[in-house]
Motif scaffolding. Structure first.
Motif, PDB file in Angstrom:
ATOM      1  N   ARG A  87       0.836  -1.231   0.157  1.00  0.00           N
ATOM      2  CA  ARG A  87      -0.446   0.040   0.035  1.00  0.00           C
ATOM      3  C   ARG A  87       1.167   1.359  -0.361  1.00  0.00           C
ATOM      4  O   ARG A  87       0.418   2.767  -0.607  1.00  0.00           O
ATOM      5  N   LEU A  88       1.841   1.284   0.812  1.00  0.00           N
ATOM      6  CA  LEU A  88       3.499   2.303   0.816  1.00  0.00           C
ATOM      7  C   LEU A  88       3.142   2.820  -1.039  1.00  0.00           C
ATOM      8  O   LEU A  88       3.774   3.757  -1.212  1.00  0.00           O
ATOM      9  N   LEU A  89       4.151   1.939  -1.209  1.00  0.00           N
ATOM     10  CA  LEU A  89       4.456   1.573  -2.678  1.00  0.00           C
ATOM     11  C   LEU A  89       2.859   2.637  -3.576  1.00  0.00           C
ATOM     12  O   LEU A  89       3.430   3.253  -4.241  1.00  0.00           O
ATOM     13  N   ARG A  90       2.717   1.682  -3.280  1.00  0.00           N
ATOM     14  CA  ARG A  90       1.272   1.630  -4.845  1.00  0.00           C
ATOM     15  C   ARG A  90       0.296   3.365  -4.149  1.00  0.00           C
ATOM     16  O   ARG A  90       0.128   3.967  -5.288  1.00  0.00           O
ATOM     17  N   TYR A  91       0.491   4.097  -3.161  1.00  0.00           N
ATOM     18  CA  TYR A  91       0.117   5.447  -2.159  1.00  0.00           C
ATOM     19  C   TYR A  91       0.316   6.617  -2.359  1.00  0.00           C
ATOM     20  O   TYR A  91       0.352   7.871  -2.933  1.00  0.00           O
ATOM     21  N   GLY A  93       4.775   5.754  -3.048  1.00  0.00           N
ATOM     22  CA  GLY A  93       5.647   5.222  -3.905  1.00  0.00           C
ATOM     23  C   GLY A  93       6.921   5.091  -3.438  1.00  0.00           C
ATOM     24  O   GLY A  93       7.884   5.050  -4.014  1.00  0.00           O
ATOM     25  N   VAL A  94       7.067   4.620  -2.048  1.00  0.00           N
ATOM     26  CA  VAL A  94       7.813   4.805  -1.262  1.00  0.00           C
ATOM     27  C   VAL A  94       8.138   3.349  -0.903  1.00  0.00           C
ATOM     28  O   VAL A  94       6.722   2.893  -0.487  1.00  0.00           O
ATOM     29  N   THR A  95       9.698   3.237  -0.328  1.00  0.00           N
ATOM     30  CA  THR A  95       8.734   1.915   0.398  1.00  0.00           C
ATOM     31  C   THR A  95       9.589   1.997   1.323  1.00  0.00           C
ATOM     32  O   THR A  95       9.928   3.063   2.202  1.00  0.00           O
ATOM     33  N   PRO A  96       9.088   1.048   2.529  1.00  0.00           N
ATOM     34  CA  PRO A  96       9.067   1.925   4.467  1.00  0.00           C
ATOM     35  C   PRO A  96      11.011   1.902   4.000  1.00  0.00           C
ATOM     36  O   PRO A  96      11.401   1.899   4.308  1.00  0.00           O
ATOM     37  N   GLY A  97      10.635   3.301   5.493  1.00  0.00           N
ATOM     38  CA  GLY A  97      11.891   3.779   5.544  1.00  0.00           C
ATOM     39  C   GLY A  97      12.009   4.914   5.325  1.00  0.00           C
ATOM     40  O   GLY A  97      13.050   6.314   5.257  1.00  0.00           O
ATOM     41  N   SER A  98      11.533   4.776   3.517  1.00  0.00           N
ATOM     42  CA  SER A  98      11.367   6.256   2.701  1.00  0.00           C
ATOM     43  C   SER A  98      10.012   7.803   3.368  1.00  0.00           C
ATOM     44  O   SER A  98      10.478   8.318   2.655  1.00  0.00           O
ATOM     45  N   VAL A  99       9.277   7.191   3.403  1.00  0.00           N
ATOM     46  CA  VAL A  99       8.082   7.963   3.814  1.00  0.00           C
ATOM     47  C   VAL A  99       7.854   9.141   5.247  1.00  0.00           C
ATOM     48  O   VAL A  99       8.891   8.898   5.237  1.00  0.00           O
ATOM     49  N   SER A 100       8.191  10.012   3.908  1.00  0.00           N
ATOM     50  CA  SER A 100       7.918  11.608   4.566  1.00  0.00           C
ATOM     51  C   SER A 100       7.039  12.493   4.014  1.00  0.00           C
ATOM     52  O   SER A 100       6.459  11.783   2.452  1.00  0.00           O
ATOM     53  N   VAL A 101       6.504  13.307   3.988  1.00  0.00           N
ATOM     54  CA  VAL A 101       5.817  14.294   3.719  1.00  0.00           C
ATOM     55  C   VAL A 101       6.225  14.677   1.693  1.00  0.00           C
ATOM     56  O   VAL A 101       5.336  15.068   1.753  1.00  0.00           O
ATOM     57  N   LEU A 102       6.859  14.600   2.412  1.00  0.00           N
ATOM     58  CA  LEU A 102       8.106  15.356   0.604  1.00  0.00           C
ATOM     59  C   LEU A 102       6.979  13.596  -0.689  1.00  0.00           C
ATOM     60  O   LEU A 102       7.258  14.104  -1.904  1.00  0.00           O
ATOM     61  N   ALA A 103       6.623  12.241   0.337  1.00  0.00           N
ATOM     62  CA  ALA A 103       6.268  11.523  -0.880  1.00  0.00           C
ATOM     63  C   ALA A 103       5.078  11.959  -1.157  1.00  0.00           C
ATOM     64  O   ALA A 103       4.556  11.125  -2.022  1.00  0.00           O
TER      65      ALA A 103
END
Length: 164
Positions: A87-91, A93-103
């Protein structure tokens, strides 16, 4: 996409600090590996409701432990749980550990709600991963506001409930 993000920051004349560092997956790793940058270090979690219909990016100061049950009540939604890496990748576009407001720049369908802790919103600068966990960008509040306007995301600023 990181190139697009940095191009937007540069072309818009926004002030920011950028630092490369070893990959970090947790706050503890970031505290020990990442170079010192100005701004509030943030914790970013991507959650979904029990039915998988609502997706929420929650951003708090790095030392805050979030009470997901209380947050779900505050957001008037069913029980919140961590979203899967798929879901993180789908919504976002990042992988765990890379999520931030910039995503949020990759959430062009505006499927993700943004919840910012009041302390994050009030911070003069915040730190965020630029779509990968091997770098950190520190951006002033004005740049954060401009970024959210650019992506069309309206933050819900609340005092995110904490575990005691």
């Amino acid at each position: 996409m990181q190139t697009t993000l940095l191009h937007w920051l540069d072309s818009a004349g926004h002030d920011y600090h950028f630092a490369e560092h070893p990959a970090v997956h947790t706050i503890d790793e970031a505290l020990s590996c990442a170079p010192a940058l100005p701004g509030l270090m943030c914790k970013n979690i991507f959650v979904r409701d029990a039915k998988g219909k609502r997706h929420v990016l929650v951003i708090v100061p790095c030392d805050k432990r979030i009470d997901l049950l209380a947050l779900g009540l505050l957001l008037q939604t069913s029980r919140l749980g961590f979203a899967s890496p798929d879901r993180l990748l789908r919504y976002l576009g990042v992988t765990p550990g890379s999520v931030s407001v910039l995503a949020l720049m990759q959430d062009t369908g505006h499927a993700v709600e943004l919840v910012l802790d009041q302390a994050v919103w009030d911070a003069p600068q915040v730190q965020a991963h630029p779509l990968r966990n091997t770098a950190t960008v520190a951006i002033p509040h004005a740049t954060l506001v401009a970024f959210l306007a650019h992506t069309g995301h309206v933050p819900r600023v609340v005092k995110v409930p904490a575990l005691s």
